[in-house]
Design a protein around this motif. Structure first.
Motif: not given
Length: 468
Positions: A1-6, A19-24, A35-38
């Motif tokens: 999502l943020f185009q970073v390796a870590s 895991a919670a953030m990934g689920a969101v 179409n993800l929001p910013l």
């Protein structure tokens, strides 16, 4: 999502948090159809950094909504003097989560003190902020591909006001709030050149791109809007070239646009060199009809001009939207900065108008409020005829006791007194001046307030009266 390796650069997150953030994110991707929001980078909020207020206490203290569910009669309604939508949302967030970090509270109070001392600067800034559009909402709609032309102009107008604020307001008032606007100069120039001053609500209505920005669009619009004039000029040119003043350009549903001359002049157009330009199409009893390559092309352009102009505008709209989203991070920071610049002068305006004072907030066990007032009840009394609110003091600093037992008859003000001290603590720790002549508050980690079954203090109705 943020185009970073870590995600290490954003903080050390536990497996459950990831895991919670990934689920969101997965849920948003599913519901928004890709179409993800910013989304801002993740930021862990430590519970100990904010005052804990449970749901029952929030409801009873009527922080953002009254017990009837309305905004009127709530604390937020009384203290909201912001002039921008972003400032209003920031105020609501701070009221919902008062800080327990002394340095953070002190910085917020210092900002308010600056504007309390300089009312002219405060009003100048509020005047410059008032026309600012809602940049956050515009960015959100554009990122979800639900934005319209007015979201583009909202970004442009916000950049214009930000530049004006940067030139009109001293550096110490804006330091740490406004981002470096030089990074956004190219974007502003693009928006300024490409967009009309007042675009329509919907892209399909056309008229979004400014005249002079795209020559092909201007030509297409001219054909769409002034086709008759273009044809008249072409007719005059052909009449002069053929030396036939009676030459006419006409239209019917069978031939479309055609050139007509009398039978007398027809042979002239059939002969060289005019026959290289004029193409014979039809002969009638009294006239001969011709066309030209140029007329055929013009006919196609006129017929397609409306659709073509909208197509060009749509292409430009999506291009400009992409340029805005490429600068989304800087624009989001700018939106936050404008909200911060709105909040401090607004709370300063409130403090001056209502005679509120700067609280002392530290890590001690003090809770000393002198001549405190309930902000909501005082505002209600003022609306009902300027009746004064009788101030009350409260000292729970531990000598002789940090516990008070309050008794009294119905309508004596017990509920009001209890709540006003809770509200003063919340206001102080959100970083606001408070309705008292003096307030010394040691950090409050959690607030509890439960008053009767229900009441409506702002309307003069006690717990007992409502229950009966």
């Amino acid at each position: 999502l943020f185009q970073v390796a870590s995600l290490d650069a954003f903080g050390n997150f536990e497996r459950a948090e990831l895991a919670a953030m990934g689920a969101v994110v997965d849920y948003l991707d599913l519901t928004q159809k890709g179409n993800l929001p910013l989304l801002q980078p993740p930021n862990r909020e430590i519970a100990q950094r904010v005052m804990q207020i449970d749901a029952a206490t929030r409801r009873n203290l009527e922080l953002s909504r009254s017990l009837t569910g309305e905004r009127g009669g709530a604390l937020l309604d009384v203290i909201d003097k912001t002039v921008t939508a972003g400032g209003a949302r920031l105020l609501a967030r701070r009221l919902a989560s008062p800080s327990t970090v002394v340095s953070e509270i002190a910085d917020r109070l210092d900002a308010i003190e600056t504007f309390v001392a300089d009312s002219m600067l405060s009003e100048t800034l509020r005047g410059l902020l008032r026309p600012c559009p809602d940049l956050d909402r515009a960015l959100s709609r554009l990122s979800l591909d639900r934005g319209g032309p007015r979201d583009l102009t909202a970004v442009r107008n916000a950049l214009e006001q930000a530049q004006l604020i940067a030139t009109q307001v001293p550096d110490d008032a804006q330091r740490g709030a406004l981002v470096d606007l030089n990074d956004l100069t190219d974007l502003h120039d693009l928006l300024d050149a490409a967009l009309v001053a007042e675009p329509p609500m919907m892209l399909r209505d056309g008229g979004v791109i400014a005249p002079g920005y795209d020559a092909s669009l201007d030509e297409t619009r001219k054909l769409r809007d002034e086709g008759r004039g273009v044809l008249a000029q072409m007719q005059a040119d052909y009449a002069a070239k053929a030396e036939v003043p009676a030459l006419k350009i006409k239209h019917n549903n069978v031939l479309g646009y055609f050139i007509e001359v009398t039978a007398l002049h027809g042979p002239k157009l059939l002969a060289e060199p005019l026959s290289e330009t004029f193409i014979h199409r039809q002969t009638t009893a009294n006239a001969m009809r011709f066309t030209t390559v140029e007329l055929s092309e013009l006919e196609t352009k006129i017929l397609n001009a409306g659709a073509r102009s909208l197509e060009i505008e749509t292409s430009h709209f999506h291009g400009i939207r992409a340029e805005i989203l490429a600068k989304a991070a800087q624009l989001a920071n700018l939106a936050r900065g404008l909200s911060l610049l709105d909040l401090a002068p607004s709370l300063a305006y409130l403090a001056r108008a209502q005679d509120w004072t700067r609280p002392v907030v530290d890590s001690s066990r003090h809770f000393d409020i002198q001549a405190g007032r309930h902000p909501v009840v005082e505002a209600a009394l003022r609306r009902q005829g300027n009746a004064p609110f009788i101030a009350n003091s409260c000292d729970l600093s531990g000598e002789p006791s940090s516990i008070w037992l309050l008794t009294g008859p119905n309508m004596a003000g017990k509920s009001t007194f209890l709540r006003q001290n809770a509200l003063i603590a919340i206001l102080a720790q959100m970083g606001s001046y408070v309705p008292a002549t003096h307030a010394h508050i040691g950090l409050v980690s959690q607030v509890f307030s439960r008053v009767g079954a229900s009441d409506d203090l702002a309307r003069g109705r006690s717990t007992f009266m409502v229950e009966m």
